[in-house]
Design an enzyme around this catalytic site. Structure first.
Site, mmCIF file in Angstrom:
data_model
loop_
_atom_site.group_PDB
_atom_site.id
_atom_site.type_symbol
_atom_site.label_atom_id
_atom_site.label_comp_id
_atom_site.label_asym_id
_atom_site.label_seq_id
_atom_site.Cartn_x
_atom_site.Cartn_y
_atom_site.Cartn_z
ATOM 1 N N ASP A 25 -4.787 2.696 1.153
ATOM 2 C CA ASP A 25 -3.428 2.124 1.114
ATOM 3 C C ASP A 25 -3.409 0.638 1.477
ATOM 4 O O ASP A 25 -4.235 0.176 2.262
ATOM 5 C CB ASP A 25 -2.535 2.910 2.084
ATOM 6 C CG ASP A 25 -1.057 2.611 1.860
ATOM 7 O OD1 ASP A 25 -0.670 2.295 0.711
ATOM 8 O OD2 ASP A 25 -0.296 2.686 2.836
ATOM 9 N N GLY A 28 -0.838 -3.231 -2.563
ATOM 10 C CA GLY A 28 0.328 -4.003 -2.986
ATOM 11 C C GLY A 28 0.635 -5.119 -1.995
ATOM 12 O O GLY A 28 0.844 -6.272 -2.380
ATOM 13 N N ARG A 29 0.630 -4.782 -0.696
ATOM 14 C CA ARG A 29 0.919 -5.796 0.327
ATOM 15 C C ARG A 29 -0.139 -6.879 0.351
ATOM 16 O O ARG A 29 0.151 -8.059 0.556
ATOM 17 C CB ARG A 29 1.046 -5.129 1.708
ATOM 18 C CG ARG A 29 2.412 -4.492 1.928
ATOM 19 C CD ARG A 29 2.390 -3.536 3.089
ATOM 20 N NE ARG A 29 1.699 -2.302 2.730
ATOM 21 C CZ ARG A 29 1.217 -1.438 3.605
ATOM 22 N NH1 ARG A 29 1.303 -1.695 4.899
ATOM 23 N NH2 ARG A 29 0.643 -0.343 3.195
ATOM 24 N N ARG A 38 1.173 -7.160 -7.765
ATOM 25 C CA ARG A 38 0.587 -5.996 -7.081
ATOM 26 C C ARG A 38 -0.689 -5.505 -7.763
ATOM 27 O O ARG A 38 -1.595 -4.991 -7.110
ATOM 28 C CB ARG A 38 1.614 -4.858 -7.030
ATOM 29 C CG ARG A 38 2.802 -5.149 -6.107
ATOM 30 C CD ARG A 38 3.827 -4.013 -6.170
ATOM 31 N NE ARG A 38 3.227 -2.733 -5.805
ATOM 32 C CZ ARG A 38 3.109 -2.289 -4.535
ATOM 33 N NH1 ARG A 38 3.565 -3.002 -3.537
ATOM 34 N NH2 ARG A 38 2.549 -1.125 -4.287
ATOM 35 N N HIS A 42 -4.504 -3.954 -6.594
ATOM 36 C CA HIS A 42 -5.217 -2.740 -7.025
ATOM 37 C C HIS A 42 -6.624 -3.098 -7.506
ATOM 38 O O HIS A 42 -7.576 -2.356 -7.263
ATOM 39 C CB HIS A 42 -4.438 -2.008 -8.111
ATOM 40 C CG HIS A 42 -3.119 -1.488 -7.627
ATOM 41 N ND1 HIS A 42 -3.003 -0.708 -6.498
ATOM 42 C CD2 HIS A 42 -1.838 -1.667 -8.087
ATOM 43 C CE1 HIS A 42 -1.722 -0.414 -6.291
ATOM 44 N NE2 HIS A 42 -0.997 -0.990 -7.240
ATOM 45 N N GLU A 72 3.499 11.538 -6.115
ATOM 46 C CA GLU A 72 4.704 10.732 -5.863
ATOM 47 C C GLU A 72 4.582 9.319 -6.448
ATOM 48 O O GLU A 72 5.576 8.625 -6.622
ATOM 49 C CB GLU A 72 4.965 10.629 -4.355
ATOM 50 C CG GLU A 72 5.488 11.915 -3.724
ATOM 51 C CD GLU A 72 4.463 13.045 -3.690
ATOM 52 O OE1 GLU A 72 3.275 12.772 -3.416
ATOM 53 O OE2 GLU A 72 4.842 14.197 -3.977
ATOM 54 N N LEU A 136 -24.412 11.706 -2.809
ATOM 55 C CA LEU A 136 -23.013 11.672 -2.377
ATOM 56 C C LEU A 136 -22.082 12.237 -3.449
ATOM 57 O O LEU A 136 -22.198 11.877 -4.622
ATOM 58 C CB LEU A 136 -22.616 10.210 -2.088
ATOM 59 C CG LEU A 136 -21.156 9.922 -1.790
ATOM 60 C CD1 LEU A 136 -20.758 10.504 -0.437
ATOM 61 C CD2 LEU A 136 -20.878 8.422 -1.827
ATOM 62 N N ARG A 187 -6.996 6.092 7.287
ATOM 63 C CA ARG A 187 -5.934 5.479 6.509
ATOM 64 C C ARG A 187 -5.818 4.007 6.878
ATOM 65 O O ARG A 187 -5.276 3.679 7.931
ATOM 66 C CB ARG A 187 -4.587 6.161 6.727
ATOM 67 C CG ARG A 187 -3.501 5.500 5.855
ATOM 68 C CD ARG A 187 -2.178 6.217 5.814
ATOM 69 N NE ARG A 187 -1.327 5.587 4.806
ATOM 70 C CZ ARG A 187 -0.349 6.165 4.141
ATOM 71 N NH1 ARG A 187 -0.064 7.418 4.378
ATOM 72 N NH2 ARG A 187 0.360 5.508 3.230
ATOM 73 N N ARG A 193 0.839 8.029 8.597
ATOM 74 C CA ARG A 193 1.278 9.301 8.007
ATOM 75 C C ARG A 193 0.239 9.769 6.996
ATOM 76 O O ARG A 193 -0.654 9.032 6.610
ATOM 77 C CB ARG A 193 2.662 9.160 7.368
ATOM 78 C CG ARG A 193 2.760 8.099 6.305
ATOM 79 C CD ARG A 193 4.148 8.069 5.645
ATOM 80 N NE ARG A 193 4.258 6.895 4.793
ATOM 81 C CZ ARG A 193 4.826 5.752 5.164
ATOM 82 N NH1 ARG A 193 5.393 5.623 6.336
ATOM 83 N NH2 ARG A 193 4.851 4.714 4.323
ATOM 84 N N SER A 195 1.146 11.316 3.931
ATOM 85 C CA SER A 195 1.607 11.119 2.548
ATOM 86 C C SER A 195 1.103 12.188 1.568
ATOM 87 O O SER A 195 0.634 11.866 0.470
ATOM 88 C CB SER A 195 1.244 9.709 2.048
ATOM 89 O OG SER A 195 1.848 8.720 2.851
ATOM 90 N N GLU A 206 -10.209 14.646 12.469
ATOM 91 C CA GLU A 206 -9.911 13.489 13.323
ATOM 92 C C GLU A 206 -9.263 12.402 12.453
ATOM 93 O O GLU A 206 -9.788 12.073 11.384
ATOM 94 C CB GLU A 206 -11.204 12.924 13.928
ATOM 95 C CG GLU A 206 -11.884 13.847 14.907
ATOM 96 C CD GLU A 206 -11.154 13.926 16.249
ATOM 97 O OE1 GLU A 206 -10.601 12.909 16.703
ATOM 98 O OE2 GLU A 206 -11.147 15.029 16.828
HETATM 99 C C1 IPE Z 1 -0.629 7.116 -0.446
HETATM 100 O O1 IPE Z 1 -0.156 5.833 -0.419
HETATM 101 C C2 IPE Z 1 -1.171 7.433 -1.809
HETATM 102 C C3 IPE Z 1 -2.400 6.729 -2.174
HETATM 103 C C4 IPE Z 1 -3.047 5.874 -1.428
HETATM 104 C C5 IPE Z 1 -2.915 7.054 -3.472
HETATM 105 P P1 IPE Z 1 1.377 5.515 -0.708
HETATM 106 O O2 IPE Z 1 1.548 4.057 -0.545
HETATM 107 O O3 IPE Z 1 1.775 6.108 -2.005
HETATM 108 O O4 IPE Z 1 2.097 6.333 0.443
HETATM 109 P P2 IPE Z 1 3.473 6.059 1.170
HETATM 110 O O5 IPE Z 1 4.455 5.701 0.107
HETATM 111 O O6 IPE Z 1 3.209 4.943 2.104
HETATM 112 O O7 IPE Z 1 3.783 7.328 1.881
HETATM 113 C C1 IPE Z 2 -2.370 2.081 -2.412
HETATM 114 O O1 IPE Z 2 -1.819 0.831 -2.229
HETATM 115 C C2 IPE Z 2 -2.692 2.356 -3.866
HETATM 116 C C3 IPE Z 2 -1.857 3.396 -4.467
HETATM 117 C C4 IPE Z 2 -0.933 4.075 -3.845
HETATM 118 C C5 IPE Z 2 -2.093 3.694 -5.852
HETATM 119 P P1 IPE Z 2 -0.266 0.614 -2.387
HETATM 120 O O2 IPE Z 2 0.010 0.239 -3.807
HETATM 121 O O3 IPE Z 2 0.498 1.752 -1.867
HETATM 122 O O4 IPE Z 2 -0.071 -0.666 -1.462
HETATM 123 P P2 IPE Z 2 1.132 -0.934 -0.491
HETATM 124 O O5 IPE Z 2 1.186 0.227 0.449
HETATM 125 O O6 IPE Z 2 2.348 -1.053 -1.338
HETATM 126 O O7 IPE Z 2 0.758 -2.198 0.181
HETATM 127 MG MG MG Z 3 1.256 2.230 -0.023
#
Ligand code: IPE
Ligand code: IPE
Ligand code: MG
Length: 239
Positions: A25, A28-29, A38, A42, A72, A136, A187, A193, A195, A206
């Site tokens: 995760d 995007g940020r 964004r 990725h 989601e 692996l 995470r 969380r 998710s 853990e």
């Molecule tokens: C969880 O990240 C899903 C993946 C990393 C593929 P999200 O960014 O979708 O989760 P939330 O929205 O923070 O719960």
């Molecule tokens: C995780 O990064 C990748 C996917 C969920 C596909 P995000 O795209 O959720 O990045 P943030 O959480 O918005 O920064």
């Molecule tokens: Mg995210």
């Protein structure tokens, strides 16, 4: 390529985890902080994936499970979804020689019938091409949701065992049926969380929440988390 950058403590420490799961995760940020789209996040996240696979091979981890796209995540703008769906193919085309050289087996967890056809075909190709690898196992959770997985397993459970089955029987209907439960969940990205990831399998895992964003996470971060994991006592309900 397989030399260790950071050494782990000697063998009197608790053993290496055999299965590490990661919620990748923060892509995007990472991009937004740089004023980039964004999708650039990725792409950068894909580099982290490559580094962490490489480090896991080097360390001798047996199973690495990566949350790549959740059930989601379809709610995101179509262009972002389309970009993410192009990454497995890009990764496979570029990394195939290195993955084969490292004896990596690829596996997919989730409903692959719900993927765009091109994505589905490329992941099926990658899974088939690496099925006999004995190093692996990298499982990509793609169009994966923990609740959907449990519902699917419940259906299979009733077909196979009726109401008399037990927990072990139930787990045969999970996408992860042939994998041990993860000892360790990481995470990055700062959220605390799950998710909808591996809801059943994480019962005694853990949990490690790391503030770094996924594109900034590297092999040394993985080693640090493993070191901390080895220092935690794992009792699983016993004493
Ligand atoms: C969880 O990240 C899903 C993946 C990393 C593929 P999200 O960014 O979708 O989760 P939330 O929205 O923070 O719960
Ligand atoms: C995780 O990064 C990748 C996917 C969920 C596909 P995000 O795209 O959720 O990045 P943030 O959480 O918005 O920064
Ligand atoms: Mg995210």
């Amino acid at each position: 390529m397989f030399r260790r950058k950071v050494s782990l403590p000697a063998s009197d420490a608790s053993p290496l985890p055999s299965h590490i799961a990661i919620i990748m995760d923060g892509n995007g940020r990472w991009a937004e902080r740089r004023g980039l789209p964004r999708t650039a996040g990725h792409r950068a996240g894909l580099e982290s994936t490559r580094r962490v696979i490489k480090e896991s091979v080097r360390l001798g981890i047996k199973y690495l499970t990566l949350y790549t796209f959740s059930t989601e995540n379809w709610k995101r703008p179509a262009a972002e979804v389309e970009f993410i769906m192009s990454l497995p193919g890009e990764f496979w085309r570029r990394e195939r020689p290195a993955l084969e050289e490292a004896n990596v087996r690829l596996k997919v967890l989730g409903d692959i019938n719900g993927l765009p056809l091109a994505t589905r075909h490329v992941v099926e190709e990658a899974v088939a091409a690496t099925q006999n690898a004995s190093g692996l196992t990298v499982s990509l959770a793609l169009n994966y949701g923990g609740r959907a997985e449990i519902v699917r397993a419940a259906r299979l459970f009733m077909e196979r065992y009726g109401i008399m089955g037990n927990e072990v029987d139930f787990a045969t209907g999970l996408y992860t049926a042939e994998l041990p439960d993860p000892e360790l969940l990481i995470r990055p990205g700062g959220e605390r969380r799950i998710s909808n990831f591996l809801l059943w399998q994480l019962a005694y895992t853990e949990l490690f929440f790391v503030d770094k964003l996924w594109p900034d996470f590297d092999g040394n971060d993985l080693v640090r988390v493993i070191e901390e994991y080895r220092g935690r006592s794992v009792r699983r309900g016993g004493l």
